[in-house]
Design a protein around this motif. Structure first.
Motif, PDB file in Angstrom:
ATOM      1  N   ALA A 288       6.472  25.825 -34.876  1.00 20.50           N
ATOM      2  CA  ALA A 288       5.175  25.224 -35.221  1.00 20.50           C
ATOM      3  C   ALA A 288       5.267  24.475 -36.551  1.00 20.50           C
ATOM      4  CB  ALA A 288       4.107  26.304 -35.308  1.00 20.50           C
ATOM      5  N   ARG A 289       4.518  23.392 -36.655  1.00 19.83           N
ATOM      6  CA  ARG A 289       4.452  22.629 -37.900  1.00 19.83           C
ATOM      7  C   ARG A 289       3.246  23.024 -38.740  1.00 19.83           C
ATOM      8  NH1 ARG A 289       8.430  19.764 -39.906  1.00 19.83           N
ATOM      9  NH2 ARG A 289       6.956  18.208 -40.708  1.00 19.83           N
ATOM     10  N   THR A 290       2.397  23.875 -38.181  1.00 21.90           N
ATOM     11  CA  THR A 290       1.210  24.335 -38.909  1.00 21.90           C
ATOM     12  C   THR A 290       1.138  25.858 -38.858  1.00 21.90           C
ATOM     13  OG1 THR A 290      -0.188  24.148 -36.940  1.00 21.90           O
ATOM     14  CG2 THR A 290      -0.069  22.222 -38.412  1.00 21.90           C
ATOM     15  N   GLU A 291       0.400  26.422 -39.787  1.00 15.79           N
ATOM     16  CA  GLU A 291       0.203  27.870 -39.858  1.00 15.79           C
ATOM     17  C   GLU A 291      -1.269  28.162 -40.102  1.00 15.79           C
ATOM     18  OE1 GLU A 291       4.524  29.035 -41.875  1.00 15.79           O
ATOM     19  OE2 GLU A 291       2.752  28.813 -43.163  1.00 15.79           O
ATOM     20  N   SER A 292      -1.660  29.388 -39.820  1.00 15.24           N
ATOM     21  CA  SER A 292      -3.041  29.811 -40.040  1.00 15.24           C
ATOM     22  C   SER A 292      -3.047  30.974 -41.026  1.00 15.24           C
ATOM     23  CB  SER A 292      -3.687  30.237 -38.713  1.00 15.24           C
ATOM     24  OG  SER A 292      -3.681  29.173 -37.778  1.00 15.24           O
ATOM     25  N   ASP A 293      -3.818  30.828 -42.086  1.00 13.68           N
ATOM     26  CA  ASP A 293      -3.810  31.775 -43.194  1.00 13.68           C
ATOM     27  C   ASP A 293      -4.666  33.006 -42.896  1.00 13.68           C
ATOM     28  OD1 ASP A 293      -3.633  32.980 -45.668  1.00 13.68           O
ATOM     29  OD2 ASP A 293      -5.065  31.625 -46.630  1.00 13.68           O
ATOM     30  N   LEU A 294      -4.045  34.188 -42.896  1.00 16.33           N
ATOM     31  CA  LEU A 294      -4.789  35.444 -42.812  1.00 16.33           C
ATOM     32  C   LEU A 294      -4.833  36.160 -44.161  1.00 16.33           C
ATOM     33  CD1 LEU A 294      -3.818  37.139 -39.416  1.00 16.33           C
ATOM     34  CD2 LEU A 294      -5.748  35.641 -39.943  1.00 16.33           C
ATOM     35  N   ARG A 295      -3.901  35.817 -45.046  1.00 11.31           N
ATOM     36  CA  ARG A 295      -3.837  36.526 -46.325  1.00 11.31           C
ATOM     37  C   ARG A 295      -5.073  36.304 -47.178  1.00 11.31           C
ATOM     38  NH1 ARG A 295       0.485  34.134 -49.819  1.00 11.31           N
ATOM     39  NH2 ARG A 295      -1.254  32.769 -50.406  1.00 11.31           N
ATOM     40  N   THR A 296      -5.521  35.061 -47.260  1.00 16.29           N
ATOM     41  CA  THR A 296      -6.674  34.762 -48.115  1.00 16.29           C
ATOM     42  C   THR A 296      -7.930  35.483 -47.640  1.00 16.29           C
ATOM     43  OG1 THR A 296      -5.744  32.635 -48.771  1.00 16.29           O
ATOM     44  CG2 THR A 296      -8.117  32.934 -49.059  1.00 16.29           C
ATOM     45  N   PRO A 297      -8.310  35.370 -46.360  1.00 14.27           N
ATOM     46  CA  PRO A 297      -9.495  36.126 -45.921  1.00 14.27           C
ATOM     47  C   PRO A 297      -9.290  37.638 -46.022  1.00 14.27           C
ATOM     48  CG  PRO A 297      -8.427  35.035 -44.056  1.00 14.27           C
ATOM     49  CD  PRO A 297      -7.813  34.477 -45.297  1.00 14.27           C
ATOM     50  N   LEU A 298      -8.074  38.114 -45.764  1.00 17.62           N
ATOM     51  CA  LEU A 298      -7.791  39.541 -45.891  1.00 17.62           C
ATOM     52  C   LEU A 298      -8.091  40.018 -47.303  1.00 17.62           C
ATOM     53  CD1 LEU A 298      -6.417  42.201 -44.832  1.00 17.62           C
ATOM     54  CD2 LEU A 298      -4.260  41.208 -45.615  1.00 17.62           C
ATOM     55  N   ARG A 299      -7.623  39.256 -48.292  1.00 16.56           N
ATOM     56  CA  ARG A 299      -7.805  39.646 -49.686  1.00 16.56           C
ATOM     57  C   ARG A 299      -9.207  39.333 -50.203  1.00 16.56           C
ATOM     58  NH1 ARG A 299      -1.864  38.093 -52.381  1.00 16.56           N
ATOM     59  NH2 ARG A 299      -0.700  39.695 -51.197  1.00 16.56           N
ATOM     60  N   SER A 300      -9.951  38.577 -49.407  1.00 13.27           N
ATOM     61  CA  SER A 300     -11.322  38.241 -49.807  1.00 13.27           C
ATOM     62  C   SER A 300     -12.354  39.157 -49.165  1.00 13.27           C
ATOM     63  CB  SER A 300     -11.618  36.782 -49.442  1.00 13.27           C
ATOM     64  OG  SER A 300     -10.736  35.903 -50.121  1.00 13.27           O
ATOM     65  N   GLY A 301     -11.892  40.184 -48.448  1.00 11.63           N
ATOM     66  CA  GLY A 301     -12.817  41.171 -47.897  1.00 11.63           C
ATOM     67  C   GLY A 301     -13.226  40.956 -46.465  1.00 11.63           C
ATOM     68  N   ALA A 302     -12.495  40.130 -45.705  1.00  8.43           N
ATOM     69  CA  ALA A 302     -12.852  39.896 -44.304  1.00  8.43           C
ATOM     70  C   ALA A 302     -12.774  41.206 -43.517  1.00  8.43           C
ATOM     71  CB  ALA A 302     -11.917  38.868 -43.682  1.00  8.43           C
ATOM     72  N   SER A 303     -13.671  41.356 -42.551  1.00  9.58           N
ATOM     73  CA  SER A 303     -13.657  42.535 -41.684  1.00  9.58           C
ATOM     74  C   SER A 303     -12.541  42.407 -40.651  1.00  9.58           C
ATOM     75  CB  SER A 303     -14.997  42.667 -40.960  1.00  9.58           C
ATOM     76  OG  SER A 303     -15.151  41.610 -40.019  1.00  9.58           O
ATOM     77  N   ASP A 304     -12.247  43.502 -39.962  1.00 13.49           N
ATOM     78  CA  ASP A 304     -11.249  43.459 -38.893  1.00 13.49           C
ATOM     79  C   ASP A 304     -11.639  42.450 -37.815  1.00 13.49           C
ATOM     80  OD1 ASP A 304      -9.906  45.407 -40.245  1.00 13.49           O
ATOM     81  OD2 ASP A 304     -10.151  46.975 -38.728  1.00 13.49           O
ATOM     82  N   ALA A 305     -12.921  42.427 -37.464  1.00 16.49           N
ATOM     83  CA  ALA A 305     -13.386  41.499 -36.428  1.00 16.49           C
ATOM     84  C   ALA A 305     -13.215  40.053 -36.867  1.00 16.49           C
ATOM     85  CB  ALA A 305     -14.845  41.784 -36.086  1.00 16.49           C
ATOM     86  N   GLU A 306     -13.468  39.789 -38.131  1.00 15.91           N
ATOM     87  CA  GLU A 306     -13.300  38.417 -38.647  1.00 15.91           C
ATOM     88  C   GLU A 306     -11.825  38.021 -38.658  1.00 15.91           C
ATOM     89  OE1 GLU A 306     -17.163  38.134 -41.643  1.00 15.91           O
ATOM     90  OE2 GLU A 306     -15.307  39.109 -42.325  1.00 15.91           O
ATOM     91  N   LEU A 307     -10.953  38.944 -39.044  1.00 17.64           N
ATOM     92  CA  LEU A 307      -9.516  38.656 -39.017  1.00 17.64           C
ATOM     93  C   LEU A 307      -9.051  38.428 -37.582  1.00 17.64           C
ATOM     94  CD1 LEU A 307      -8.306  41.310 -41.605  1.00 17.64           C
ATOM     95  CD2 LEU A 307      -8.337  38.832 -41.933  1.00 17.64           C
ATOM     96  N   ALA A 308      -9.545  39.238 -36.654  1.00 12.04           N
ATOM     97  CA  ALA A 308      -9.180  39.086 -35.246  1.00 12.04           C
ATOM     98  C   ALA A 308      -9.609  37.721 -34.716  1.00 12.04           C
ATOM     99  CB  ALA A 308      -9.806  40.200 -34.417  1.00 12.04           C
ATOM    100  N   ALA A 309     -10.809  37.273 -35.098  1.00 11.13           N
ATOM    101  CA  ALA A 309     -11.304  35.982 -34.624  1.00 11.13           C
ATOM    102  C   ALA A 309     -10.433  34.836 -35.144  1.00 11.13           C
ATOM    103  CB  ALA A 309     -12.752  35.796 -35.074  1.00 11.13           C
ATOM    104  N   LEU A 310     -10.001  34.921 -36.393  1.00 12.12           N
ATOM    105  CA  LEU A 310      -9.113  33.898 -36.957  1.00 12.12           C
ATOM    106  C   LEU A 310      -7.775  33.887 -36.221  1.00 12.12           C
ATOM    107  CD1 LEU A 310      -9.817  34.492 -40.749  1.00 12.12           C
ATOM    108  CD2 LEU A 310     -10.479  32.476 -39.420  1.00 12.12           C
ATOM    109  N   TRP A 311      -7.291  35.064 -35.897  1.00  9.29           N
ATOM    110  CA  TRP A 311      -6.018  35.203 -35.188  1.00  9.29           C
ATOM    111  C   TRP A 311      -6.120  34.621 -33.782  1.00  9.29           C
ATOM    112  CZ3 TRP A 311      -3.057  40.308 -36.423  1.00  9.29           C
ATOM    113  CH2 TRP A 311      -1.726  40.207 -36.006  1.00  9.29           C
ATOM    114  N   VAL A 312      -7.211  34.925 -33.101  1.00  6.55           N
ATOM    115  CA  VAL A 312      -7.439  34.381 -31.755  1.00  6.55           C
ATOM    116  C   VAL A 312      -7.447  32.851 -31.797  1.00  6.55           C
ATOM    117  CG1 VAL A 312      -9.163  34.129 -29.929  1.00  6.55           C
ATOM    118  CG2 VAL A 312      -8.636  36.396 -30.843  1.00  6.55           C
TER     119      VAL A 312
END
Length: 341
Positions: A288-312
């Motif tokens: 892939a030439r692009t990536e999706s950031d989970l670290r920033t929302p993780l460290r900003s207090g995102a819930s599990d459901a919010e992290l899951a939605a970003l991952w999806v």
């Protein structure tokens, strides 16, 4: 839908082409104690700043989201070199404590494995892949720029003795370097009762010279065929599912050798993998030439459901194939050590 999911709703990591990711590759570090020619330059690379690398707790949190909310069933720990992670046994134990328990695997260069294989198996590690491209100490030193072949061989023996099954050996043949060793490696693997898998070199080298060096799957079969008869199992293509290796049984034995034709015979249509880099980025394809950031929302207090939605959402945008043989193909900006195997 995904963005409205509650904390424990079960989602899937599906893309637009009907593939569902269930195999998570987690890079624990971009650092490595070898300097393999097809992975990094002799001087090494600029490592990620420590503050950018996910902590053990952050890694476990994201793996928990993947397993409990997104249907991940296999977690493979990679690097760089994952054995450089000091608390690796504790991390494996934390993953093994999840429910449902994912199958836990490790990809390593084997250095340091001899002292840790038993502890890793006790913590919950079940499968292991060890990179080994040669049995010749001088060629090993040329390829890896380190004289550590005996350490790797000791690690492989320790993994087998610890009961890790299967012990798979990942081998890359390079033209004019180690391509004459195909049969020697097969004989060794058969004697050691480990599963040998030849892998076509992929475009992840910093020198961008992979096409000139790559030994194709057809060439590997031809070389081995000069010494043994390889019998193609007609059921293999139907039963191996997303497993990338095409298996060939050595006539007169019960041993099968794998050949992974990542470039010349892509298996993208059956891919079930997703990658998490050491700095918390989701990659929906190795190339892939692009990536999706989970670290920033993780460290900003995102819930599990919010992290899951970003991952999806990250996996939903996966392309139909890696496109290596397309004239417009560009190598990823990150080398293999920074992406994770």
């Amino acid at each position: 839908m995904p963005a409205e999911a509650t904390e424990r709703d079960q989602l899937v990591l599906a893309d637009a082409y009907g593939r569902v990711a269930t195999d998570l590759r987690v890079s624990l570090t971009d650092r490595c104690n070898l300097r393999c020619a097809y992975c990094m330059p002799p001087e090494g690379l600029d490592w990620l700043p420590s503050a950018d690398v996910l902590t053990d707790d952050e890694i476990v949190r994201l793996i928990t989201v993947g397993v409990e909310l997104l249907g991940i069933t296999t977690v493979r720990l990679t690097g760089g070199e994952p054995l450089l992670r000091k608390n690796l046994e504790l991390l494996v134990g934390d993953i093994a404590a999840l429910s449902p328990v994912p199958e836990i695997a490790l990809t390593t260069n084997g250095i340091g494995l001899a002292a840790r294989a038993e502890k890793l198996a006790a913590a919950g590690l079940r499968r292991i892949n060890v990179s080994l491209d040669t049995l010749d100490p001088e060629i090993f030193a040329k390829l890896s720029r380190r004289r550590r072949l005996s350490d790797v061989l000791d690690g492989i023996a320790a993994a087998r003795e610890a009961g890790l099954q299967p012990v798979k050996i990942n081998t890359v043949l390079l033209r004019g370097v180690n391509d004459h060793e195909a049969f020697d490696l097969l004989q060794w693997a058969m004697a050691e009762r480990v599963q040998l898998r030849f892998i076509e070199q992929m475009p992840l080298d910093p020198q961008h010279g992979w096409r000139d060096e790559m030994i194709t799957a057809a060439e590997i079969k031809q070389q081995l065929g000069q010494h043994v008869e390889l019998i193609e199992d007609p059921k293999d293509a139907l039963t191996r599912g997303s497993a990338p290796a095409e298996l060939f049984r050595v006539a007169g034995t019960d041993y099968s050798v794998g050949i992974i034709a990542s470039v010349t015979q892509p298996f993208c249509g059956a891919c079930d993998r997703v990658r998490l880099t050491a700095d918390g980025q989701i990659r929906n394809c190795l190339f892939a030439r692009t990536e999706s950031d989970l670290r920033t929302p993780l460290r900003s207090g995102a819930s599990d459901a919010e992290l899951a939605a970003l991952w999806v959402a990250a996996v939903a945008g996966k392309k139909p194939g890696h496109g290596i043989n397309d004239p417009s193909f560009l190598q990823p900006d990150r080398p293999m050590s920074a992406i994770g195997g």
